[in-house]
Scaffold this motif. Structure first.
Motif, PDB file in Angstrom:
ATOM      1  N   SER A   1       0.818  -1.219   0.000  1.00  0.00           N
ATOM      2  CA  SER A   1       0.000   0.000   0.000  1.00  0.00           C
ATOM      3  C   SER A   1       0.849   1.264   0.000  1.00  0.00           C
ATOM      4  CB  SER A   1      -0.917   0.016   1.221  1.00  0.00           C
ATOM      5  OG  SER A   1      -0.165   0.209   2.418  1.00  0.00           O
ATOM      6  N   GLY A   2       2.079   1.163   0.520  1.00  0.00           N
ATOM      7  CA  GLY A   2       2.946   2.338   0.625  1.00  0.00           C
ATOM      8  C   GLY A   2       2.648   3.189   1.838  1.00  0.00           C
ATOM      9  N   ALA A   3       1.651   2.777   2.634  1.00  0.00           N
ATOM     10  CA  ALA A   3       1.241   3.554   3.799  1.00  0.00           C
ATOM     11  C   ALA A   3       1.816   2.988   5.091  1.00  0.00           C
ATOM     12  CB  ALA A   3      -0.281   3.592   3.889  1.00  0.00           C
ATOM     13  N   LYS A   4       2.021   3.845   6.057  1.00  0.00           N
ATOM     14  CA  LYS A   4       2.576   3.433   7.344  1.00  0.00           C
ATOM     15  C   LYS A   4       1.648   2.462   8.063  1.00  0.00           C
ATOM     16  CE  LYS A   4       4.568   5.395  11.571  1.00  0.00           C
ATOM     17  NZ  LYS A   4       4.871   6.661  12.294  1.00  0.00           N
ATOM     18  N   ASP A   5       0.356   2.695   8.010  1.00  0.00           N
ATOM     19  CA  ASP A   5      -0.651   1.818   8.605  1.00  0.00           C
ATOM     20  C   ASP A   5      -1.976   2.097   7.905  1.00  0.00           C
ATOM     21  OD1 ASP A   5      -1.871   4.145   9.927  1.00  0.00           O
ATOM     22  OD2 ASP A   5      -0.128   4.023  11.257  1.00  0.00           O
ATOM     23  N   PRO A   6      -3.013   1.266   8.141  1.00  0.00           N
ATOM     24  CA  PRO A   6      -4.299   1.457   7.454  1.00  0.00           C
ATOM     25  C   PRO A   6      -4.910   2.840   7.661  1.00  0.00           C
ATOM     26  CG  PRO A   6      -4.221  -0.712   8.449  1.00  0.00           C
ATOM     27  CD  PRO A   6      -2.994   0.008   8.918  1.00  0.00           C
ATOM     28  N   SER A   7      -4.641   3.437   8.807  1.00  0.00           N
ATOM     29  CA  SER A   7      -5.216   4.758   9.072  1.00  0.00           C
ATOM     30  C   SER A   7      -4.544   5.859   8.265  1.00  0.00           C
ATOM     31  CB  SER A   7      -5.119   5.080  10.568  1.00  0.00           C
ATOM     32  OG  SER A   7      -3.760   5.155  10.983  1.00  0.00           O
ATOM     33  N   SER A   8      -3.407   5.528   7.640  1.00  0.00           N
ATOM     34  CA  SER A   8      -2.663   6.517   6.849  1.00  0.00           C
ATOM     35  C   SER A   8      -3.122   6.561   5.395  1.00  0.00           C
ATOM     36  CB  SER A   8      -1.161   6.209   6.893  1.00  0.00           C
ATOM     37  OG  SER A   8      -0.679   6.239   8.216  1.00  0.00           O
ATOM     38  N   VAL A   9      -4.217   5.869   5.091  1.00  0.00           N
ATOM     39  CA  VAL A   9      -4.778   5.868   3.741  1.00  0.00           C
ATOM     40  C   VAL A   9      -6.162   6.498   3.787  1.00  0.00           C
ATOM     41  CG1 VAL A   9      -5.476   4.465   1.766  1.00  0.00           C
ATOM     42  CG2 VAL A   9      -3.517   3.775   3.146  1.00  0.00           C
ATOM     43  N   SER A  10      -6.398   7.439   2.900  1.00  0.00           N
ATOM     44  CA  SER A  10      -7.702   8.088   2.859  1.00  0.00           C
ATOM     45  C   SER A  10      -8.208   8.181   1.429  1.00  0.00           C
ATOM     46  CB  SER A  10      -7.617   9.493   3.475  1.00  0.00           C
ATOM     47  OG  SER A  10      -6.708  10.302   2.728  1.00  0.00           O
ATOM     48  N   THR A  11      -9.504   8.388   1.309  1.00  0.00           N
ATOM     49  CA  THR A  11     -10.117   8.516  -0.018  1.00  0.00           C
ATOM     50  C   THR A  11      -9.671   9.817  -0.670  1.00  0.00           C
ATOM     51  OG1 THR A  11     -12.061   7.279   0.700  1.00  0.00           O
ATOM     52  CG2 THR A  11     -12.305   8.628  -1.276  1.00  0.00           C
ATOM     53  N   CYS A  12      -9.363   9.741  -1.939  1.00  0.00           N
ATOM     54  CA  CYS A  12      -8.909  10.915  -2.686  1.00  0.00           C
ATOM     55  C   CYS A  12     -10.036  11.950  -2.728  1.00  0.00           C
ATOM     56  CB  CYS A  12      -8.503  10.512  -4.103  1.00  0.00           C
ATOM     57  SG  CYS A  12      -8.047  11.915  -5.154  1.00  0.00           S
ATOM     58  N   SER A  13      -9.698  13.168  -2.332  1.00  0.00           N
ATOM     59  CA  SER A  13     -10.714  14.224  -2.299  1.00  0.00           C
ATOM     60  C   SER A  13     -11.014  14.782  -3.691  1.00  0.00           C
ATOM     61  CB  SER A  13     -10.239  15.359  -1.383  1.00  0.00           C
ATOM     62  OG  SER A  13      -8.997  15.897  -1.847  1.00  0.00           O
ATOM     63  N   THR A  14     -10.092  14.567  -4.630  1.00  0.00           N
ATOM     64  CA  THR A  14     -10.288  15.105  -5.974  1.00  0.00           C
ATOM     65  C   THR A  14     -11.315  14.305  -6.762  1.00  0.00           C
ATOM     66  OG1 THR A  14      -8.005  15.930  -6.020  1.00  0.00           O
ATOM     67  CG2 THR A  14      -9.127  15.700  -8.146  1.00  0.00           C
ATOM     68  N   CYS A  15     -11.199  12.967  -6.704  1.00  0.00           N
ATOM     69  CA  CYS A  15     -12.098  12.112  -7.492  1.00  0.00           C
ATOM     70  C   CYS A  15     -13.113  11.384  -6.625  1.00  0.00           C
ATOM     71  CB  CYS A  15     -11.290  11.101  -8.299  1.00  0.00           C
ATOM     72  SG  CYS A  15     -10.382   9.901  -7.281  1.00  0.00           S
ATOM     73  N   GLN A  16     -13.051  11.608  -5.321  1.00  0.00           N
ATOM     74  CA  GLN A  16     -13.958  10.954  -4.374  1.00  0.00           C
ATOM     75  C   GLN A  16     -13.868   9.428  -4.438  1.00  0.00           C
ATOM     76  OE1 GLN A  16     -15.504  12.965  -2.199  1.00  0.00           O
ATOM     77  NE2 GLN A  16     -14.508  14.649  -3.310  1.00  0.00           N
ATOM     78  N   GLY A  17     -12.663   8.935  -4.737  1.00  0.00           N
ATOM     79  CA  GLY A  17     -12.425   7.490  -4.731  1.00  0.00           C
ATOM     80  C   GLY A  17     -12.706   6.777  -6.043  1.00  0.00           C
ATOM     81  N   SER A  18     -13.154   7.497  -7.064  1.00  0.00           N
ATOM     82  CA  SER A  18     -13.482   6.828  -8.336  1.00  0.00           C
ATOM     83  C   SER A  18     -12.256   6.560  -9.193  1.00  0.00           C
ATOM     84  CB  SER A  18     -14.478   7.676  -9.137  1.00  0.00           C
ATOM     85  OG  SER A  18     -13.862   8.876  -9.592  1.00  0.00           O
ATOM     86  N   GLY A  19     -11.193   7.321  -8.955  1.00  0.00           N
ATOM     87  CA  GLY A  19      -9.975   7.138  -9.753  1.00  0.00           C
ATOM     88  C   GLY A  19      -9.980   7.946 -11.035  1.00  0.00           C
ATOM     89  N   SER A  20     -11.072   8.613 -11.347  1.00  0.00           N
ATOM     90  CA  SER A  20     -11.147   9.408 -12.577  1.00  0.00           C
ATOM     91  C   SER A  20     -11.882  10.707 -12.319  1.00  0.00           C
ATOM     92  CB  SER A  20     -11.850   8.605 -13.668  1.00  0.00           C
ATOM     93  OG  SER A  20     -13.197   8.341 -13.304  1.00  0.00           O
TER      94      SER A  20
END
Length: 390
Positions: free
Chosen positions: A168-187
């Protein structure tokens, strides 16, 4: 299932240009796309088959190898069909998501298949997945290994998934959040005003690179990359009959990438170690045999090398220099399974430069003998060689 010819799959001829191949693939992908044919296994197979054909024919290097060696040039000596594992310059081992990611740009715009069929992201709402880079390694084979086939254990340094963060590249699960730009859609969606009116386009989210998630604190082990460098031993089965310049592709054995993306491939480039006595010409082997004058005149038995051992052959009385003897089936197997080449023995008559007095006297007695007068050959050595290798 045996593989169909890639040109046949896309309905183009071998002289087709890049644009024509791309257009043909686009047409096939639209026709057999899973979103247009829900639950139709036959259409899904044809969709994958078209993607495999396009993967090869749209790549100059792969296309050259395919045109020369056929499916075997892609690394698959067997006819296991598309979508299988192991070797394969095509979609061996790839999922539908992999196809959407790799070839979505054929339809224009960042949205790829998804934007064309009305979905989001990389096809029907799929979030774009990364693909690791390919690795290339050269493997030198002896003639014995080429003739018999061989399994090689290759030690390679590659990017592997970080075990601490599970990629994941993240320190722990709490260090990952939904992208605010695409709201998690990826596009992201944009509306562009044209002469024909407003048109909606989709492209990969520039903030999360299509992943739909962002990392707020990186992993200590991989520093946010999701991968680490590690040595790995990969076992590769090389089929009999491969040739110099042929490249085998081992699916999924290349570099890993972040967030469980698709691994790249391991590309194995074939090289040959020259044999001390035998020379390879396509699937035939050539051996230059030097015999003395007496054996050429009187005949005899001589020993010659083969790939695995040695063999005795008979020299007929009156054998001339340039004579070619053929040992059928003692050459190199065809990589596509079309038989085995031959071992060609080219006879050379050794003429000594220095002889003693007794030898000279014997030769002098024969100099003017009737049977020692040269007669014109009906076929010269160059015509003979051309006949064997044409």
């Amino acid at each position: 299932m045996s593989k169909r010819d890639y040109y046949e799959v896309l309905g183009v001829d071998k002289n087709a240009g890049a644009d024509e191949i791309k257009k043909a693939y686009r047409k096939a992908a639209i026709k057999f796309h899973p979103d247009k044919n829900p639950g139709d296994k036959s259409s899904e197979d044809k969709f994958k088959e078209a993607a495999e054909a396009y993967d090869v024919l749209s790549n100059d290097d792969k296309k050259v190898r395919y045109d020369r060696y056929g499916h075997a040039g892609m690394g698959g000596a067997s006819s296991s069909g598309y979508g299988g594992g192991g070797y394969g310059g095509g979609m061996g081992g790839f999922s539908m998501d992999d196809i959407f990611e790799r070839f979505g740009d054929v339809f224009g715009g960042g949205g790829g298949f998804g934007s064309f069929f009305g979905g989001g992201g990389g096809g029907g709402g799929r979030t774009a997945r990364r693909r690791g880079t390919d690795l290339r390694i050269k493997v030198k084979l002896t003639l014995e290994e080429v003739v018999n086939g061989v399994t090689k254990k290759l030690k390679i340094n590659k990017l592997t998934t970080c075990e601490k963060c599970d990629g994941s590249g993240a320190k722990d699960p709490s260090s990952v959040s939904t992208c605010s730009t695409c709201q998690g859609s990826g596009s992201v969606t944009k509306v562009v005003n044209t002469m024909l009116g407003a048109m909606q386009t989709q492209s990969v989210c520039p903030n999360c690179q299509g992943e739909g998630k962002v990392t707020t604190a990186p992993c200590d082990a991989c520093r946010g990359a999701g991968t680490v460098k590690k040595e790995e031993v990969v076992e590769v089965r090389i089929p009999a009959g491969v040739a110099v310049g042929m490249q085998l592709s081992v699916s999924g054995k290349g570099n890993a990438t972040k967030n469980g993306g698709v691994n790249g491939d391991l590309l194995v480039l074939i090289e040959e170690i020259p044999h001390k006595e035998l020379t390879r010409i396509d699937n035939d082997l050539v051996y230059n045999l030097s015999v003395n004058v007496a054996d050429a005149i009187l005949g005899g038995t001589v020993e010659i090398p083969t790939v695995d051992s040695r063999a005795k052959i008979k020299i007929e009385a009156g054998t001339e220099a340039g004579r070619i003897l053929r040992l059928r089936g003692k050459g190199v197997p065809d990589v596509n399974g079309y038989g085995v080449g031959d071992l060609l023995v080219i006879v050379d008559v050794y003429v000594p430069k220095n002889i003693n007095k007794t030898e000279k006297e014997i030769i002098e007695k024969l100099r003017n003998a009737e049977n020692f007068q040269p007669k014109k050959n009906k076929i010269n050595i160059f015509e003979r060689m051309r006949g064997y290798f044409s």
